[in-house]
Scaffold this motif. Structure first.
Motif, mmCIF file in Angstrom:
data_model
loop_
_atom_site.group_PDB
_atom_site.id
_atom_site.type_symbol
_atom_site.label_atom_id
_atom_site.label_comp_id
_atom_site.label_asym_id
_atom_site.label_seq_id
_atom_site.Cartn_x
_atom_site.Cartn_y
_atom_site.Cartn_z
ATOM 1 N N PRO A 158 0.860 -1.207 0.000
ATOM 2 C CA PRO A 158 0.000 0.000 0.000
ATOM 3 C C PRO A 158 0.886 1.243 0.000
ATOM 4 N N ARG A 159 0.418 2.305 -0.616
ATOM 5 C CA ARG A 159 1.245 3.517 -0.732
ATOM 6 C C ARG A 159 0.790 4.604 0.230
ATOM 7 N N PRO A 160 1.740 5.460 0.608
ATOM 8 C CA PRO A 160 1.387 6.559 1.518
ATOM 9 C C PRO A 160 0.409 7.536 0.847
ATOM 10 N N ARG A 243 2.183 1.595 -28.873
ATOM 11 C CA ARG A 243 2.299 0.251 -29.407
ATOM 12 C C ARG A 243 1.871 -0.811 -28.388
ATOM 13 N N ASP A 244 2.314 -0.643 -27.137
ATOM 14 C CA ASP A 244 2.199 -1.752 -26.185
ATOM 15 C C ASP A 244 1.249 -1.536 -25.008
ATOM 16 N N CYS A 245 0.882 -0.332 -24.697
ATOM 17 C CA CYS A 245 0.154 -0.096 -23.450
ATOM 18 C C CYS A 245 -1.248 0.471 -23.660
ATOM 19 N N ALA A 246 -1.429 1.261 -24.724
ATOM 20 C CA ALA A 246 -2.688 1.987 -24.904
ATOM 21 C C ALA A 246 -3.883 1.046 -25.029
ATOM 22 N N ALA A 247 -3.668 -0.167 -25.563
ATOM 23 C CA ALA A 247 -4.790 -1.098 -25.748
ATOM 24 C C ALA A 247 -5.511 -1.360 -24.437
ATOM 25 N N CYS A 248 -4.798 -1.380 -23.331
ATOM 26 C CA CYS A 248 -5.424 -1.583 -22.023
ATOM 27 C C CYS A 248 -5.571 -0.278 -21.248
ATOM 28 N N HIS A 249 -4.473 0.491 -21.154
ATOM 29 C CA HIS A 249 -4.493 1.688 -20.298
ATOM 30 C C HIS A 249 -5.189 2.871 -20.963
ATOM 31 N N ARG A 275 -11.080 -3.055 -10.394
ATOM 32 C CA ARG A 275 -10.782 -4.004 -11.462
ATOM 33 C C ARG A 275 -10.197 -3.236 -12.646
ATOM 34 N N GLY A 276 -9.600 -3.952 -13.575
ATOM 35 C CA GLY A 276 -9.098 -3.311 -14.796
ATOM 36 C C GLY A 276 -7.740 -2.664 -14.596
ATOM 37 N N PRO A 277 -7.201 -2.038 -15.627
ATOM 38 C CA PRO A 277 -5.867 -1.424 -15.559
ATOM 39 C C PRO A 277 -5.846 -0.221 -14.622
ATOM 40 N N VAL A 278 -4.658 0.219 -14.253
ATOM 41 C CA VAL A 278 -4.525 1.417 -13.429
ATOM 42 C C VAL A 278 -4.751 2.658 -14.299
ATOM 43 N N ASP A 279 -5.490 3.619 -13.716
ATOM 44 C CA ASP A 279 -5.759 4.886 -14.392
ATOM 45 C C ASP A 279 -4.570 5.824 -14.126
ATOM 46 N N PHE A 280 -3.804 6.129 -15.176
ATOM 47 C CA PHE A 280 -2.574 6.915 -14.993
ATOM 48 C C PHE A 280 -2.836 8.402 -14.726
ATOM 49 N N THR A 281 -4.105 8.851 -14.824
ATOM 50 C CA THR A 281 -4.409 10.240 -14.463
ATOM 51 C C THR A 281 -4.732 10.344 -12.967
ATOM 52 N N ARG A 285 -2.808 7.828 -6.732
ATOM 53 C CA ARG A 285 -2.020 6.604 -6.836
ATOM 54 C C ARG A 285 -0.633 6.864 -7.434
ATOM 55 N N LEU A 286 -0.644 7.631 -8.524
ATOM 56 C CA LEU A 286 0.604 7.799 -9.275
ATOM 57 C C LEU A 286 1.618 8.693 -8.554
ATOM 58 N N PHE A 287 1.137 9.677 -7.778
ATOM 59 C CA PHE A 287 2.067 10.607 -7.143
ATOM 60 C C PHE A 287 2.763 9.998 -5.926
ATOM 61 N N LEU A 293 9.662 2.375 -9.029
ATOM 62 C CA LEU A 293 8.592 1.442 -8.692
ATOM 63 C C LEU A 293 7.702 1.167 -9.917
ATOM 64 N N LEU A 294 7.335 2.220 -10.627
ATOM 65 C CA LEU A 294 6.475 2.030 -11.809
ATOM 66 C C LEU A 294 7.207 1.221 -12.878
ATOM 67 N N GLN A 295 8.505 1.484 -13.028
ATOM 68 C CA GLN A 295 9.302 0.678 -13.971
ATOM 69 C C GLN A 295 9.299 -0.785 -13.535
ATOM 70 N N GLY A 306 -3.586 -9.279 -14.758
ATOM 71 C CA GLY A 306 -3.791 -9.053 -16.190
ATOM 72 C C GLY A 306 -2.745 -8.130 -16.784
ATOM 73 N N MET A 307 -1.937 -7.489 -15.935
ATOM 74 C CA MET A 307 -0.853 -6.630 -16.412
ATOM 75 C C MET A 307 0.298 -7.520 -16.885
ATOM 76 N N PRO A 308 0.656 -7.454 -18.185
ATOM 77 C CA PRO A 308 1.740 -8.302 -18.701
ATOM 78 C C PRO A 308 3.105 -7.898 -18.154
ATOM 79 N N GLU A 309 4.081 -8.825 -18.229
ATOM 80 C CA GLU A 309 5.458 -8.442 -17.880
ATOM 81 C C GLU A 309 6.148 -7.926 -19.144
ATOM 82 N N TRP A 310 6.972 -6.899 -18.981
ATOM 83 C CA TRP A 310 7.691 -6.344 -20.132
ATOM 84 C C TRP A 310 9.190 -6.506 -19.992
ATOM 85 N N GLY A 311 9.610 -7.094 -18.854
ATOM 86 C CA GLY A 311 11.032 -7.223 -18.575
ATOM 87 C C GLY A 311 11.784 -8.050 -19.605
#
Ligand code: HEC
Ligand code: CU
Length: 336
Positions: A158-160, A243-249, A275-281, A285-287, A293-295, A306-311
């Motif tokens: 959990p985040r502060p 290319r890789d993220c917009a389809a979900c996010h 449920r579903g992907p994280v909302d980047f706006t 959460r994001l701040f 951590l996000l990387q 459901g979040m794929p690995e990109w490593g």
């Protein structure tokens, strides 16, 4: 004048005489198997139809490989980032070719680069390059030590809480305030390992920013983040994201992409969460997350969410670029 014309005619003739057999030979060379080149056929279909066939390819170090890639249904693309190979377009009914020398031992993930259906990101495979003197041993991928594992970050903790700004922080407004920055905020490695909320708190307790409101300070944080990333990194991130993220996010980062809707998301980890992907706006959460951590999230993927690995596909530079771009959904960097 005539002299010049004659010369031109003569050289045109010469080209025909020399060029024609050359062209014929080249044509024949393309038809017969070239000794020393191993041809590997791959057929791509959308994941629901089976994905790549085969999706696991084993070759020997030192071999010259020609991939002949066909598409059975819709347009696909194929990238093997670890081998620096990319075929941008594989049209149904055509064969795309790419050749390379398997000069390093390892496992190299490949993936489709074209949106080809809901499960597009599952269209992955692996090329294994083994040592001919020890073919039984599994090729070892060079161990990756992404910053999050070096920093021992718990990606799912959990985040502060965040001191929320009243609107999207603007880098332009932050720059116009021309504050004297505390030393942390001009230190790249501090910035990578701390969250925007940490930066906000440093600014708020700094003697150099008297009289600035909380919203002003957030504008300064946005300016600092934009400056640390730089425009070319963000532009590279925008390409990867599309290319890789917009389809979900979602194209605007609001978790509204067509492929994300039915995914379990964070509810798989913590009952009661979204449920579903994280909302980047979503600043709350994001701040409170550092770039590292996000990387790390993008590197590792989401443990059943459901979040794929990109490593296996992204370099550290790619991860930095895509995360610096996704910051622009919560920070106003002056894009439309
Ligand atoms: C197949 C759908 C899908 C794709 C494609 C996808 N994501 Fe995600 N992503 C998710 C889901 C679902 C979550 C929520 C689960 C979680 O946070 O663990 C998530 C969460 C995240 C998070 C965590 C955010 C946070 O606040 O913890 C990051 C970062 C992220 N994605 C980055 C990316 C990047 C970068 C890409 C493209 C390279 C990408 N995602 C592609 C589905 C997807
Ligand atoms: Cu595809």
């Amino acid at each position: 004048m005539t002299m010049k014309r004659e010369l031109l005619t003569a050289s045109a003739l010469l080209l025909i005489v020399l060029g024609l057999p050359g062209a014929v030979f080249a044509y024949q060379a393309a038809r017969v198997a070239v000794p020393g080149v191993r041809v590997v056929q791959i057929v791509g279909s959308a994941p629901a139809q089976g994905g790549w066939l085969p999706d696991s390819i084993r070759v020997y170090r030192g071999e010259r490989i020609r991939l002949r890639i066909a598409a059975s249904d819709v347009v696909h693309g194929l990238a093997v980032p670890g081998l620096d190979l990319e075929v941008e377009e594989i049209l149904p009914g055509h064969v795309a070719e790419v050749e390379f020398t398997a000069d390093k031992v390892g496992r190299f993930a490949f993936a489709c680069t074209r949106w080809c259906g809901a499960d597009h990101w599952r269209m992955r495979g692996v090329i294994e390059v083994v040592d001919p003197s020890n073919p039984g041993a599994l090729a070892q991928a060079p161990a990756a030590h992404p910053p999050y594992s070096q920093l021992k970050l718990d990606l799912d903790a959990p985040r502060p809480p965040v001191t929320l700004p009243s609107s999207r922080p603007s880098a332009a407004r932050g720059n116009a305030l021309t504050p004297v920055l505390p030393k942390e905020l001009s230190d790249r490695s501090w910035l990578r390992t701390h969250s925007p909320q940490d930066a906000f708190e440093v600014l708020r307790s700094s003697a150099s920013t008297p009289g600035l409101s909380d919203d002003d300070l957030w504008d300064v944080v946005a300016a600092v983040w934009l400056d640390a990333a730089g425009p070319s990194t963000i532009a590279r991130g925008a390409e990867l994201y599309a290319r890789d993220c917009a389809a979900c996010h979602g194209e605007s980062g609001r978790a509204d992409g067509p492929a994300g809707r039915s995914l379990p998301g964070r509810a798989a980890l913590y009952p009661g969460e979204k449920r579903g992907p994280v909302d980047f706006t979503d600043a709350s959460r994001l701040f409170s997350a550092s770039d590292a951590l996000l990387q790390g999230k993008a590197f590792r993927g989401g443990m059943g969410t459901g979040m794929p690995e990109w490593g296996s596909l992204y370099s550290q530079e790619d991860l930095e670029a895509v995360v610096s771009y996704l910051r622009s959904f919560a920070f106003d960097y002056g894009r439309k």
